[in-house]
Structure formats: structure tokens, C-alpha cells
Design a protein around this motif. Structure first.
Motif, PDB file in Angstrom:
ATOM      1  N   ILE A 231      24.380 -12.021  58.333  1.00  0.00           N
ATOM      2  CA  ILE A 231      25.314 -12.298  59.422  1.00  0.00           C
ATOM      3  C   ILE A 231      26.221 -13.458  59.017  1.00  0.00           C
ATOM      4  O   ILE A 231      25.808 -14.339  58.255  1.00  0.00           O
ATOM      5  CB  ILE A 231      24.536 -12.620  60.734  1.00  0.00           C
ATOM      6  N   SER A 232      27.439 -13.438  59.517  1.00  0.00           N
ATOM      7  CA  SER A 232      28.403 -14.509  59.230  1.00  0.00           C
ATOM      8  C   SER A 232      28.954 -15.078  60.527  1.00  0.00           C
ATOM      9  O   SER A 232      29.074 -14.372  61.540  1.00  0.00           O
ATOM     10  CB  SER A 232      29.578 -13.966  58.403  1.00  0.00           C
ATOM     11  N   VAL A 233      29.312 -16.356  60.469  1.00  0.00           N
ATOM     12  CA  VAL A 233      30.079 -16.973  61.544  1.00  0.00           C
ATOM     13  C   VAL A 233      31.457 -17.313  60.991  1.00  0.00           C
ATOM     14  O   VAL A 233      31.591 -17.764  59.849  1.00  0.00           O
ATOM     15  CB  VAL A 233      29.383 -18.229  62.121  1.00  0.00           C
ATOM     16  N   TRP A 234      32.476 -17.056  61.793  1.00  0.00           N
ATOM     17  CA  TRP A 234      33.883 -17.291  61.437  1.00  0.00           C
ATOM     18  C   TRP A 234      34.437 -18.256  62.480  1.00  0.00           C
ATOM     19  O   TRP A 234      34.579 -17.899  63.653  1.00  0.00           O
ATOM     20  CB  TRP A 234      34.629 -15.974  61.448  1.00  0.00           C
TER      21      TRP A 234
ATOM     22  N   GLN B 151      28.089 -17.768  55.562  1.00  0.00           N
ATOM     23  CA  GLN B 151      27.404 -16.505  55.340  1.00  0.00           C
ATOM     24  C   GLN B 151      25.912 -16.792  55.316  1.00  0.00           C
ATOM     25  O   GLN B 151      25.452 -17.643  54.541  1.00  0.00           O
ATOM     26  CB  GLN B 151      27.863 -15.867  54.018  1.00  0.00           C
ATOM     27  N   MET B 152      25.153 -16.068  56.133  1.00  0.00           N
ATOM     28  CA  MET B 152      23.746 -16.393  56.362  1.00  0.00           C
ATOM     29  C   MET B 152      22.845 -15.201  56.063  1.00  0.00           C
ATOM     30  O   MET B 152      23.250 -14.047  56.201  1.00  0.00           O
ATOM     31  CB  MET B 152      23.562 -16.847  57.808  1.00  0.00           C
ATOM     32  N   MET B 153      21.602 -15.506  55.693  1.00  0.00           N
ATOM     33  CA  MET B 153      20.634 -14.463  55.342  1.00  0.00           C
ATOM     34  C   MET B 153      19.258 -14.829  55.877  1.00  0.00           C
ATOM     35  O   MET B 153      18.959 -16.002  56.127  1.00  0.00           O
ATOM     36  CB  MET B 153      20.576 -14.298  53.822  1.00  0.00           C
ATOM     37  N   PRO B 154      18.396 -13.824  56.042  1.00  0.00           N
ATOM     38  CA  PRO B 154      17.016 -14.122  56.424  1.00  0.00           C
ATOM     39  C   PRO B 154      16.271 -14.814  55.282  1.00  0.00           C
ATOM     40  O   PRO B 154      16.773 -14.929  54.162  1.00  0.00           O
ATOM     41  CB  PRO B 154      16.412 -12.735  56.706  1.00  0.00           C
ATOM     42  N   ASP B 155      15.073 -15.267  55.576  1.00  0.00           N
ATOM     43  CA  ASP B 155      14.189 -15.849  54.569  1.00  0.00           C
ATOM     44  C   ASP B 155      13.683 -14.745  53.630  1.00  0.00           C
ATOM     45  O   ASP B 155      13.726 -13.555  53.954  1.00  0.00           O
ATOM     46  CB  ASP B 155      13.000 -16.501  55.284  1.00  0.00           C
ATOM     47  N   ASN B 156      13.245 -15.142  52.444  1.00  0.00           N
ATOM     48  CA  ASN B 156      12.557 -14.251  51.500  1.00  0.00           C
ATOM     49  C   ASN B 156      13.434 -13.123  50.959  1.00  0.00           C
ATOM     50  O   ASN B 156      12.935 -12.023  50.677  1.00  0.00           O
ATOM     51  CB  ASN B 156      11.295 -13.658  52.142  1.00  0.00           C
ATOM     52  N   MET B 157      14.725 -13.380  50.770  1.00  0.00           N
ATOM     53  CA  MET B 157      15.609 -12.365  50.215  1.00  0.00           C
ATOM     54  C   MET B 157      15.464 -12.295  48.694  1.00  0.00           C
ATOM     55  O   MET B 157      15.376 -13.327  48.019  1.00  0.00           O
ATOM     56  CB  MET B 157      17.059 -12.652  50.584  1.00  0.00           C
ATOM     57  N   VAL B 158      15.465 -11.082  48.167  1.00  0.00           N
ATOM     58  CA  VAL B 158      15.165 -10.828  46.756  1.00  0.00           C
ATOM     59  C   VAL B 158      16.451 -10.461  46.009  1.00  0.00           C
ATOM     60  O   VAL B 158      17.307  -9.731  46.528  1.00  0.00           O
ATOM     61  CB  VAL B 158      14.130  -9.690  46.632  1.00  0.00           C
TER      62      VAL B 158
END
Length: 311
Positions: free
Chosen positions: A170-173, A267-274
Motif C-alpha cells: 500500500i502507498s500513501v500519496w 511505499q509500504m509493505m507487510p512484515d516478512n516479505m521475501v
């Protein structure tokens, strides 16, 4: 031990850092989502928050972001490591006039890092609640400034370019200037995130990557069913913000005015991304060290936690 010559080369490769005033908190207004907000986001793929920033908070964001962008004005500083190549875009004669883009300012400017991390209790929490996840990490930030008479931004979705794969990116603008129909506000295709998600599953958990170039309609080569999809313009007053899914197709208009239109994005991501093998914002050194399907982006020094839901 590093040689004197190597040290001089290293120092000369770094941008000058202009001091900014100490951070004043809070850096955003307090915002609470309703279940109606969350349900709407999951239905249409985006959510707009008017007045995320108060006038004084907006001025602080502008001061910090614009100072960092000015320090990294030379094109070689587009990314946080000097002279890194762009692996997302094409048609650079055109794209370089889409906007001034400076990526991962937080990695070169501690003032930006402090600002983003301080915002996490609101921005990160909103992102987590919209996506239904417990932890949000920073993938990168981007200052996106449409200069006077800049080109439009072609339709695209974000997640196919990034170095991890997730249905919950997800992103914030954040509008640092008024974003209008005339100067290049954002456009969304409401509900298109459901189409791209279905395609992801249909194509064995993969996304088709369409480079961002001069042809606005290239996205329809991958998603022809969206050619007749309704689009929505999202003008915003300075200090307002939109959150959008990494699966949502979006773009921005041309700047048809003699003034700039500036935005700051996270730009954001969940934890534990591979790691999935794509370079995106990663350096050559990182690409040589990371292992596809093994390496996890949980290093707080490289991908700090913006928000974590209390136990």
C-alpha cells in the motif's frame, strides 16, 4: 582499512545535507478510520483523507522534503546510492519530464527518516487497518514533483515492479501543493485491484510487469478488459492524502500550468516479505547478496517498521 583516495571518492559521491529545524510533533493530525472507510477501501482500492496535515504540519513536511530534494537535485542522486540505474521506467526522454523523482530520501537525510517514522503512528496505522495487517514496513519513499508543463504519468499498478510480492502492499500519496485537474492530480480506476488480483491467481501467482513509459495505454496490453473501465480524478488540497492498494491501477495527469505540483509518497509493505528477484530500488550490491525466495526484508536499518499493532 579504507584508503585516503577511496574515502575522498566516497565523500564526493554523497550529496550535501542541508540542516533543517528540529522536528515539531505531532507531524500529522490524529485520524481514525471507520469500518465504512475500511470497507470502501477494500471495494474501490483507495481512500482519501482530507487534511491529514494541519497548515503548520504541512509547512514542516514541505521544508524537510524540499530541502532533501534540493540537496539531491542532480540526476545522479535520483536514488539513495549515487548513479544507480532506473529499472522501472522506459522512454527516458519522455519520463524525465513526467516529474522530478527522488527515491528513498530517508536513507540520505535523517530529517526525512525522523519525519516518516514519527508519522507512523497515524500513516502506518491507517495502512495496516486498511489492508488488515499487523505490521507495516517502509519499502521506500518518493518525492514526486511535476514541474511546470510536465508530462502525464501512464496508467500502472505498483506491486509488479517491487522486489517482493504481496497482495497487501500500500502507498500513501501526500499532497504538498494543491493537486488539481490542471496541474496533474492523481487518477484511479476504482475496483481495478480486484481484476489484477484475479489475474495474479490465474497466472500462477505472478504479475505481468508493464514498464512505465510514454504510452498511457500500455497497461491495457496486459489488462484489455479494463479499457472500458471508469476512471476517477482525485484532486486534493495541500495537506490531504490518498492511500491506494499496490494492486490498484492509477496514473496522473499532465501539469498544464507554470507552477510545480509536489507530492511526498511512502511505499509500504507487510512484515516478512521475501525477495522475488526484481531489482527496483535495490543496489547492485544488494542484488549480489540477496537470494530469491530466501532473503527477507526485515532489516530495520533498510526497511524500518512504520507501525506495529500492539499485542
Amino acid at each position: 582499512m579504507i584508503s585516503k583516495y577511496s574515502l575522498i571518492r566516497l565523500i564526493s559521491a554523497l550529496p550535501t545535507i542541508t540542516p533543517t529545524p528540529p522536528l515539531t510533533v505531532p507531524v500529522t493530525n490524529s485520524i481514525s478510520l471507520t469500518m465504512a472507510d475500511i470497507n470502501s477501501y477494500r471495494e474501490i482500492g483507495y481512500h482519501v483523507i482530507p487534511n491529514l496535515l494541519s497548515p503548520s504540519q504541512l509547512e514542516q513536511w514541505r521544508t524537510i522534503v524540499f530541502s532533501a530534494v534540493k540537496d539531491r537535485a542532480e540526476k545522479k542522486y535520483k536514488f539513495s546510492t549515487v548513479n544507480e540505474e532506473d529499472h522501472t521506467n522506459i522512454d527516458f526522454d519522455y519520463y524525465d519530464n513526467v516529474f522530478t523523482q527522488r527515491v528513498s530520501l530517508w536513507q540520505t537525510h535523517n530529517s526525512v527518516k525522523e519525519l516518516l517514522l514519527e508519522s507512523g503512528g497515524v500513516i502506518g496505522k491507517i495502512a495496516a487497518e486498511l489492508e488488515g495487517i499487523d505490521c507495516v514496513r517502509i519499502w521506500c519513499d518518493q518525492a514526486l514533483i511535476k514541474e511546470p508543463f510536465a508530462n502525464p504519468t501512464a496508467w500502472h499498478l505498483d506491486i509488479p515492479y517491487w522486489s517482493f510480492t504481496s497482495l497487501h502492499a500500500i502507498s500513501v500519496w501526500i499532497a504538498l501543493d494543491d493537486a488539481t485537474l490542471e496541474n496533474g492530480c492523481m487518477y484511479f480506476m476504482p475496483g481495478s485491484h480486484k481484476v489484477t488480483e484475479r489475474r495474479y491467481y490465474a497466472e500462477n501467482n505472478t504479475f505481468t510487469e508493464i514498464k512505465i513509459g510514454k504510452n498511457l495505454s500500455d497497461i491495457f496490453n496486459a489488462y484489455p478488459e479494463l479499457k472500458t473501465w471508469q476512471t476517477v480524478a482525485v484532486p486534493m488540497k495541500a495537506g490531504s492524502a490518498s492511500f491506494h492498494s499496490g494492486l490498484l491501477i492509477h496514473g496522473a495527469g499532465a501539469n498544464m500550468t507554470p507552477g510545480r505540483r509536489a507530492a511526498m509518497t511512502i511505499q509500504m509493505m507487510p512484515d516478512n516479505m521475501v525477495f522475488n528477484g526484481k531489482q527496483n530500488i535495490l543496489t547492485k550490491k544488494q542484488m549480489n547478496e540477496l537470494q530469491i525466495g530466501v532473503s527477507v526484508f526485515n532489516d530495520d536499518n533498510l526497511n524500518p517498521i512504520l507501525y506495529k499493532k500492539p499485542c
